[in-house]
Scaffold this motif. Structure first.
Motif, PDB file in Angstrom:
ATOM      1  N   ALA A  82       1.019  -1.372   0.286  1.00  0.00           N
ATOM      2  CA  ALA A  82       0.277   0.308  -0.001  1.00  0.00           C
ATOM      3  C   ALA A  82       0.651   1.155  -0.084  1.00  0.00           C
ATOM      4  O   ALA A  82       1.748   1.247   1.217  1.00  0.00           O
ATOM      5  CB  ALA A  82      -1.319   0.087   1.458  1.00  0.00           C
ATOM      6  N   ASP A  89      -2.102   6.233   0.506  1.00  0.00           N
ATOM      7  CA  ASP A  89      -3.826   5.601   0.424  1.00  0.00           C
ATOM      8  C   ASP A  89      -3.485   4.887   1.715  1.00  0.00           C
ATOM      9  O   ASP A  89      -5.314   4.390   2.056  1.00  0.00           O
ATOM     10  CB  ASP A  89      -3.242   4.297  -0.711  1.00  0.00           C
ATOM     11  CG  ASP A  89      -3.211   4.431  -1.853  1.00  0.00           C
ATOM     12  OD1 ASP A  89      -3.430   6.124  -2.320  1.00  0.00           O
ATOM     13  OD2 ASP A  89      -2.884   4.145  -2.642  1.00  0.00           O
ATOM     14  N   VAL A 137      -9.015   1.471  -2.786  1.00  0.00           N
ATOM     15  CA  VAL A 137      -7.310   1.560  -2.804  1.00  0.00           C
ATOM     16  C   VAL A 137      -6.610   0.611  -2.104  1.00  0.00           C
ATOM     17  O   VAL A 137      -5.220   0.103  -1.452  1.00  0.00           O
ATOM     18  CB  VAL A 137      -6.627   3.136  -2.274  1.00  0.00           C
ATOM     19  CG1 VAL A 137      -6.761   4.847  -2.333  1.00  0.00           C
ATOM     20  CG2 VAL A 137      -7.461   3.304  -0.368  1.00  0.00           C
ATOM     21  N   GLY A 138      -7.723  -0.654  -2.318  1.00  0.00           N
ATOM     22  CA  GLY A 138      -7.270  -1.893  -1.549  1.00  0.00           C
ATOM     23  C   GLY A 138      -7.275  -3.087  -2.833  1.00  0.00           C
ATOM     24  O   GLY A 138      -7.835  -2.672  -3.606  1.00  0.00           O
ATOM     25  N   VAL A 154      -7.360  -4.040  -6.977  1.00  0.00           N
ATOM     26  CA  VAL A 154      -7.044  -4.358  -7.430  1.00  0.00           C
ATOM     27  C   VAL A 154      -7.974  -5.334  -8.888  1.00  0.00           C
ATOM     28  O   VAL A 154      -7.284  -5.755  -9.853  1.00  0.00           O
ATOM     29  CB  VAL A 154      -5.144  -5.100  -7.548  1.00  0.00           C
ATOM     30  CG1 VAL A 154      -5.123  -5.186  -8.026  1.00  0.00           C
ATOM     31  CG2 VAL A 154      -5.006  -3.029  -6.688  1.00  0.00           C
ATOM     32  N   ASP A 183     -10.796  -2.082   6.608  1.00  0.00           N
ATOM     33  CA  ASP A 183      -9.943  -1.217   6.494  1.00  0.00           C
ATOM     34  C   ASP A 183     -10.335   0.292   7.581  1.00  0.00           C
ATOM     35  O   ASP A 183     -10.106   1.579   6.348  1.00  0.00           O
ATOM     36  CB  ASP A 183      -9.332  -0.369   5.010  1.00  0.00           C
ATOM     37  CG  ASP A 183      -8.949  -1.243   4.213  1.00  0.00           C
ATOM     38  OD1 ASP A 183      -8.381  -2.816   5.159  1.00  0.00           O
ATOM     39  OD2 ASP A 183      -9.542  -2.194   2.969  1.00  0.00           O
ATOM     40  N   CYS A 186     -15.519   2.153   0.790  1.00  0.00           N
ATOM     41  CA  CYS A 186     -14.267   2.193   1.756  1.00  0.00           C
ATOM     42  C   CYS A 186     -15.154   1.268   2.232  1.00  0.00           C
ATOM     43  O   CYS A 186     -13.820   0.508   3.761  1.00  0.00           O
ATOM     44  CB  CYS A 186     -14.508   2.794   2.092  1.00  0.00           C
ATOM     45  SG  CYS A 186     -13.590   4.492   0.934  1.00  0.00           S
ATOM     46  N   ARG A 220       2.251   0.900  -8.104  1.00  0.00           N
ATOM     47  CA  ARG A 220       1.120   1.543  -7.286  1.00  0.00           C
ATOM     48  C   ARG A 220       0.476   1.004  -7.648  1.00  0.00           C
ATOM     49  O   ARG A 220      -0.674   0.786  -8.300  1.00  0.00           O
ATOM     50  CB  ARG A 220       0.836   2.882  -7.233  1.00  0.00           C
ATOM     51  CG  ARG A 220      -0.197   3.755  -6.034  1.00  0.00           C
ATOM     52  CD  ARG A 220      -0.453   5.228  -5.985  1.00  0.00           C
ATOM     53  NE  ARG A 220      -0.461   5.569  -5.290  1.00  0.00           N
ATOM     54  CZ  ARG A 220      -0.744   7.231  -4.549  1.00  0.00           C
ATOM     55  NH1 ARG A 220      -0.323   7.742  -5.499  1.00  0.00           N
ATOM     56  NH2 ARG A 220      -1.873   7.417  -3.753  1.00  0.00           N
ATOM     57  N   TYR A 221      -0.859   0.246  -6.733  1.00  0.00           N
ATOM     58  CA  TYR A 221      -1.200  -1.010  -6.470  1.00  0.00           C
ATOM     59  C   TYR A 221      -2.868  -0.527  -5.731  1.00  0.00           C
ATOM     60  O   TYR A 221      -3.253  -1.158  -4.828  1.00  0.00           O
ATOM     61  CB  TYR A 221      -0.633  -2.177  -5.527  1.00  0.00           C
ATOM     62  CG  TYR A 221       0.198  -2.244  -6.253  1.00  0.00           C
ATOM     63  CD1 TYR A 221       0.099  -2.889  -7.703  1.00  0.00           C
ATOM     64  CD2 TYR A 221       1.373  -2.171  -5.599  1.00  0.00           C
ATOM     65  CE1 TYR A 221       2.274  -3.733  -8.155  1.00  0.00           C
ATOM     66  CE2 TYR A 221       3.364  -2.602  -6.415  1.00  0.00           C
ATOM     67  CZ  TYR A 221       3.163  -2.938  -7.313  1.00  0.00           C
ATOM     68  OH  TYR A 221       3.895  -3.620  -8.217  1.00  0.00           O
ATOM     69  N   SER A 222      -3.490  -0.051  -6.391  1.00  0.00           N
ATOM     70  CA  SER A 222      -5.121   0.270  -6.480  1.00  0.00           C
ATOM     71  C   SER A 222      -5.797   0.896  -7.345  1.00  0.00           C
ATOM     72  O   SER A 222      -5.296   1.402  -7.940  1.00  0.00           O
ATOM     73  CB  SER A 222      -5.232   1.742  -5.197  1.00  0.00           C
ATOM     74  OG  SER A 222      -4.624   3.071  -6.283  1.00  0.00           O
TER      75      SER A 222
END
Length: 363
Positions: free
Chosen positions: A20, A24, A37-38, A42, A77, A94, A331-333
């Motif tokens: 993360a 994020d 963003v989680g 992805v 989260d 979210c 960047r993984y989101s």
């Protein structure tokens, strides 16, 4: 796009999901699981790119979606510093709702659908009154489930939320959002009027709502030299999807008067791609801004806007490469990361104008 997918495959960890970014994560426990963003975001993007034939992942997405849901239920989260709307678990972007939709799409089951239905019903009276946490987001989930299953319970759940959301709409066409301990009245898609109207219009054409929202946007636009923008809740002018002209144009393109739509899109073009601080992504970066050009192309048929969208896509892909070199990884989101850029690039290749999730779950 294939490079982005290959990098996401390589970065995946069976226990930690994806790394993360500090922005994020903020104060949330890791790994991040949500749609915004989680990991769920992805997985969603990798599935869409695979379905569209753009890039093939080697990951078992259904298994990861299930794992993500289980991880979220163990440790949601939720940041430690924010006052969250009630019930926080129902949020589309979210909370758990978005994770449930992704998991159901990849491995449908009655149990997932029933839990998702409970989340939608529980969110009718959420004080957030916006897409990320509130009923507009869960309305989008309900509408998708209606389209996929044909079950009328989803239409009834959507209608229940829509009636309450309409009741809360104020005389001037705005909603009051109670979010993170603040009270705001906003225009943009993430936390404001055009996002709420977008959700309401998924139930069918409403000429009165369209006309009144167009009048609101015309009345509140900041117009100068043929360019237009809209303030956020604090009257601060930004040029990004979440706040400002790009998001208003993208979300209100179906009904916004054409002169204003083009003025907002032109402002987005002249402002240029956001810099490294904002990045390449959907929320407040180059790709999110670029959807304004795709919508202008859809509305006018003028290929100038498609060309501009594609130029932004090439720039966004270069930003991904530069940022990866700078930080040593991707960047993984979905909304802030590289897979969102890949979805935007795919849309530009196909001249497809649908904004991910909010307009279509197919990209």
């Amino acid at each position: 796009m294939r490079t982005i997918v290959a990098d996401a495959d390589q970065a995946f960890d069976p226990e930690q999901l994806w790394p993360a970014e500090e922005w994020d994560a903020w104060t949330s426990p890791l790994p991040l699981k949500n749609l915004f963003v989680g990991a769920a975001g992805v997985v969603f993007a990798l599935d869409v790119l695979r379905r569209g034939g753009h890039a093939e992942t080697g990951l078992d997405l259904a298994e990861i979606a299930t794992q993500t849901l289980e991880a979220w239920r163990t440790t949601p989260d939720y940041g430690s510093e924010a006052a969250l709307p009630d019930p926080p678990e129902a949020g589309l972007l979210c909370g758990e709702t978005g994770i449930l939709v992704v998991a159901w799409r990849l491995a449908p089951s009655a149990a997932l659908a029933d839990t998702l239905f409970e989340r939608v019903r529980s969110n009718v009276s959420n004080d957030a009154n916006e897409l990320m946490w509130g009923s507009p987001g869960t309305m989008i989930a309900a509408r998708a489930m209606l389209d996929w299953t044909g079950e009328q319970r989803w239409a009834e759940a959507w209608r229940e939320s829509a009636e309450e959301l309409r009741r809360r709409r104020e005389q001037d066409g705005l909603w009051t959002q109670r979010l993170y301990g603040q009270v705001i009245r906003d225009f943009g898609p993430a936390h404001g009027a055009v996002g709420n109207v977008l959700a309401l219009l998924q139930g069918g054409r409403d000429e009165t709502l369209e006309r009144e929202t167009n009048e609101l946007l015309a009345r509140t636009a900041v117009v100068e030299d043929g360019l237009a923008n809209w303030p956020n809740g604090s009257d601060f002018l930004r040029v990004q999807w979440c706040h400002g002209a790009p998001g208003v144009v993208t979300s209100a393109a179906a009904y916004l008067e054409e002169e204003l739509l083009l003025a907002g899109a032109e402002l987005t073009w002249r402002a240029g791609p956001p810099g490294a601080e904002k990045g390449s992504g959907l929320c407040h970066g180059t790709s999110g801004n670029g959807y304004a050009f795709l919508k202008a192309f859809e509305r006018t048929g003028d290929e100038l806007w498609l060309d501009r969208a594609r130029r932004f896509a090439v720039h966004a892909l270069r930003q991904v490469e530069q940022a990866k070199t700078r930080r040593g990884r991707g960047r993984y989101s979905l909304w802030t990361g590289d897979v969102g850029v890949a979805l935007y690039a795919a849309g530009c290749l196909e001249a497809r104008t649908a904004f991910p999730v909010l307009d279509s779950w197919d990209g």
